[in-house]
Design a protein around this motif. Sequence first.
Motif, mmCIF file in Angstrom:
data_model
loop_
_atom_site.group_PDB
_atom_site.id
_atom_site.type_symbol
_atom_site.label_atom_id
_atom_site.label_comp_id
_atom_site.label_asym_id
_atom_site.label_seq_id
_atom_site.Cartn_x
_atom_site.Cartn_y
_atom_site.Cartn_z
ATOM 1 N N ASP A 15 25.919 1.453 -30.801
ATOM 2 C CA ASP A 15 24.512 1.736 -30.551
ATOM 3 C C ASP A 15 24.456 3.016 -29.755
ATOM 4 O OD1 ASP A 15 21.846 1.645 -30.155
ATOM 5 O OD2 ASP A 15 21.865 -0.025 -28.750
ATOM 6 N N TRP A 16 24.021 4.117 -30.399
ATOM 7 C CA TRP A 16 24.079 5.436 -29.797
ATOM 8 C C TRP A 16 22.706 5.894 -29.370
ATOM 9 C CZ3 TRP A 16 28.502 8.573 -29.395
ATOM 10 C CH2 TRP A 16 29.646 8.024 -29.970
ATOM 11 N N SER A 17 22.647 6.628 -28.316
ATOM 12 C CA SER A 17 21.420 7.312 -27.916
ATOM 13 C C SER A 17 21.815 8.594 -27.218
ATOM 14 C CB SER A 17 20.598 6.445 -26.975
ATOM 15 O OG SER A 17 19.464 7.136 -26.523
ATOM 16 N N SER A 18 21.574 9.702 -27.905
ATOM 17 C CA SER A 18 21.877 11.011 -27.338
ATOM 18 C C SER A 18 23.266 11.054 -26.740
ATOM 19 C CB SER A 18 20.842 11.372 -26.284
ATOM 20 O OG SER A 18 21.036 12.655 -25.795
ATOM 21 N N ASP A 19 24.224 10.621 -27.558
ATOM 22 C CA ASP A 19 25.642 10.714 -27.207
ATOM 23 C C ASP A 19 26.112 9.627 -26.245
ATOM 24 O OD1 ASP A 19 25.467 13.205 -28.604
ATOM 25 O OD2 ASP A 19 24.839 14.102 -26.722
ATOM 26 N N VAL A 20 25.290 8.610 -25.998
ATOM 27 C CA VAL A 20 25.743 7.521 -25.138
ATOM 28 C C VAL A 20 26.133 6.349 -26.017
ATOM 29 C CG1 VAL A 20 25.111 5.924 -23.314
ATOM 30 C CG2 VAL A 20 24.239 8.251 -23.278
ATOM 31 N N SER A 79 21.060 11.753 -20.031
ATOM 32 C CA SER A 79 21.018 11.049 -21.306
ATOM 33 C C SER A 79 20.811 9.553 -21.099
ATOM 34 C CB SER A 79 22.320 11.301 -22.067
ATOM 35 O OG SER A 79 22.331 10.611 -23.288
ATOM 36 N N LEU A 80 21.501 8.977 -20.134
ATOM 37 C CA LEU A 80 21.346 7.553 -19.851
ATOM 38 C C LEU A 80 19.921 7.248 -19.405
ATOM 39 C CD1 LEU A 80 22.502 4.714 -19.485
ATOM 40 C CD2 LEU A 80 23.192 5.370 -17.173
ATOM 41 N N TYR A 81 19.383 8.098 -18.537
ATOM 42 C CA TYR A 81 18.012 7.880 -18.073
ATOM 43 C C TYR A 81 17.034 7.952 -19.241
ATOM 44 C CZ TYR A 81 13.652 8.556 -15.489
ATOM 45 O OH TYR A 81 12.358 8.439 -15.011
ATOM 46 N N SER A 82 17.226 8.905 -20.131
ATOM 47 C CA SER A 82 16.357 9.026 -21.294
ATOM 48 C C SER A 82 16.434 7.778 -22.156
ATOM 49 C CB SER A 82 16.759 10.259 -22.119
ATOM 50 O OG SER A 82 15.994 10.343 -23.301
ATOM 51 N N GLN A 83 17.637 7.231 -22.317
ATOM 52 C CA GLN A 83 17.792 6.016 -23.109
ATOM 53 C C GLN A 83 17.026 4.867 -22.483
ATOM 54 O OE1 GLN A 83 21.731 4.401 -23.262
ATOM 55 N NE2 GLN A 83 21.320 3.143 -25.052
ATOM 56 N N PHE A 96 15.752 5.493 -10.207
ATOM 57 C CA PHE A 96 16.683 4.883 -11.160
ATOM 58 C C PHE A 96 18.133 5.080 -10.719
ATOM 59 C CE2 PHE A 96 19.496 5.923 -14.748
ATOM 60 C CZ PHE A 96 19.562 4.693 -15.373
ATOM 61 N N LEU A 97 18.480 6.297 -10.299
ATOM 62 C CA LEU A 97 19.850 6.578 -9.881
ATOM 63 C C LEU A 97 20.276 5.708 -8.713
ATOM 64 C CD1 LEU A 97 19.897 10.491 -10.095
ATOM 65 C CD2 LEU A 97 20.951 8.875 -11.682
ATOM 66 N N GLU A 98 19.356 5.438 -7.795
ATOM 67 C CA GLU A 98 19.688 4.614 -6.634
ATOM 68 C C GLU A 98 19.739 3.136 -6.998
ATOM 69 O OE1 GLU A 98 20.831 5.636 -3.732
ATOM 70 O OE2 GLU A 98 20.735 7.610 -4.683
ATOM 71 N N ASP A 106 30.417 2.802 -12.282
ATOM 72 C CA ASP A 106 31.420 2.170 -13.139
ATOM 73 C C ASP A 106 31.396 2.750 -14.546
ATOM 74 O OD1 ASP A 106 32.366 0.558 -11.149
ATOM 75 O OD2 ASP A 106 31.365 -1.268 -11.827
ATOM 76 N N TRP A 107 30.208 2.985 -15.065
ATOM 77 C CA TRP A 107 30.073 3.477 -16.421
ATOM 78 C C TRP A 107 30.682 4.865 -16.584
ATOM 79 C CZ3 TRP A 107 26.285 7.249 -18.285
ATOM 80 C CH2 TRP A 107 26.312 7.398 -19.668
ATOM 81 N N LEU A 108 30.504 5.733 -15.592
ATOM 82 C CA LEU A 108 30.968 7.111 -15.693
ATOM 83 C C LEU A 108 32.338 7.341 -15.051
ATOM 84 C CD1 LEU A 108 27.778 9.326 -15.211
ATOM 85 C CD2 LEU A 108 29.091 8.890 -17.276
ATOM 86 N N ASP A 109 33.116 6.304 -14.908
ATOM 87 C CA ASP A 109 34.478 6.471 -14.397
ATOM 88 C C ASP A 109 35.373 6.852 -15.583
ATOM 89 O OD1 ASP A 109 36.939 6.385 -13.206
ATOM 90 O OD2 ASP A 109 36.566 4.511 -12.131
ATOM 91 N N LEU A 110 35.403 8.144 -15.902
ATOM 92 C CA LEU A 110 36.140 8.603 -17.075
ATOM 93 C C LEU A 110 37.637 8.378 -16.930
ATOM 94 C CD1 LEU A 110 34.223 11.919 -17.890
ATOM 95 C CD2 LEU A 110 33.775 9.587 -18.671
ATOM 96 N N ASN A 111 38.150 8.534 -15.723
ATOM 97 C CA ASN A 111 39.573 8.280 -15.514
ATOM 98 C C ASN A 111 39.929 6.843 -15.892
ATOM 99 O OD1 ASN A 111 40.093 10.851 -14.624
ATOM 100 N ND2 ASN A 111 40.289 10.322 -12.465
ATOM 101 N N ALA A 112 39.066 5.897 -15.514
ATOM 102 C CA ALA A 112 39.340 4.490 -15.810
ATOM 103 C C ALA A 112 39.389 4.244 -17.317
ATOM 104 C CB ALA A 112 38.283 3.601 -15.164
ATOM 105 N N VAL A 113 38.488 4.878 -18.059
ATOM 106 C CA VAL A 113 38.466 4.725 -19.518
ATOM 107 C C VAL A 113 39.745 5.300 -20.124
ATOM 108 C CG1 VAL A 113 37.263 5.311 -21.639
ATOM 109 C CG2 VAL A 113 35.949 4.835 -19.568
ATOM 110 N N ILE A 114 40.093 6.506 -19.721
ATOM 111 C CA ILE A 114 41.267 7.172 -20.283
ATOM 112 C C ILE A 114 42.541 6.406 -19.953
ATOM 113 C CG2 ILE A 114 42.652 9.277 -20.193
ATOM 114 C CD1 ILE A 114 39.966 10.756 -19.556
ATOM 115 N N GLU A 115 42.684 5.987 -18.704
ATOM 116 C CA GLU A 115 43.885 5.256 -18.299
ATOM 117 C C GLU A 115 44.014 3.935 -19.052
ATOM 118 O OE1 GLU A 115 43.177 5.083 -14.125
ATOM 119 O OE2 GLU A 115 44.400 6.873 -13.688
ATOM 120 N N LEU A 116 42.895 3.253 -19.248
ATOM 121 C CA LEU A 116 42.929 1.976 -19.956
ATOM 122 C C LEU A 116 43.451 2.149 -21.382
ATOM 123 C CD1 LEU A 116 42.181 -1.034 -20.276
ATOM 124 C CD2 LEU A 116 39.867 -0.294 -20.873
#
Length: 259
Positions: A15-20, A79-83, A96-98, A106-116
């Motif tokens: 399920d994509w929305s503006s690259d998310v 992009s996430l906010y727009s979605q 929203f950010l707060e 957690d969602w934007l922890d790119l290192n965690a995604v890559i390492e996994l």
Amino acid sequence: FFFSSRRRHTRLQGDWSSDVCSSDLPEGYSYLLLRHAGFHQRPTGIPEHRKRVADQLYAMFPNATILITTRGFAGALGSLYSQVIRIGGDQGFEEFLESYAAFISDWLDLNAVIELYRARFGPSRVLTLPCEVLAADEARYEGLLEEYLDLPPTPLPIGRGYASLSARQLVAYRRCSRLWLRPLIKRLPWRHGSALYLAYAAWVVDRPWCDGLIQLLHAPGRHHPVIKVPADVLERFRGKASLLGTDPVYAPYRADYLN
């Protein structure tokens, strides 16, 4: 995500929305909007969901090559906010950010995604490419992918789905949701509320006459400021993409990834 063998590659539909991509969002991500259920005060569930998806992919395709398409932090947050606004969110950007700081972290922890994925499939089978290349030059993005996978050049139109809302649309839909949708949602069980949010997103935004009417009623005028991620919020993500810091493909975008 894309997974591939040496002979063919297939897009894992999501399920994509503006690259998310929703494969990195927890199940029932429409809970984001059901603030009366207190979702944003609960554990995010993202690391567990991410691990579950990786395990499922590995069980089905143990010899796959994984493509992770990343996006710089400021662009990803917008992009996430727009979605979220698209499917009925009604908070201002900074609010929203707060409210969802833990979720977003957690969602934007790119290192965690890559390492996994490197741990599951092996470093040589995990490719990372910046969404910024895809946005600027689809042919180059495809060329990098084909080169890595040793595939012959094959034109593959990618295009964009659910482009981010304009500054005026963000204002109009946020106000519309707060005035009309939020009071109704609060009276419904969460399952019905979630269904209503998604029906609203499918019915309203992509109908030009309805979109124009909502902008006219809830965001009159033509001058609406573009949202900007506060510097202190952006700084929270420094170090979450450090694994990309030495990748030459990412060299033009190091500032976007805080490297």
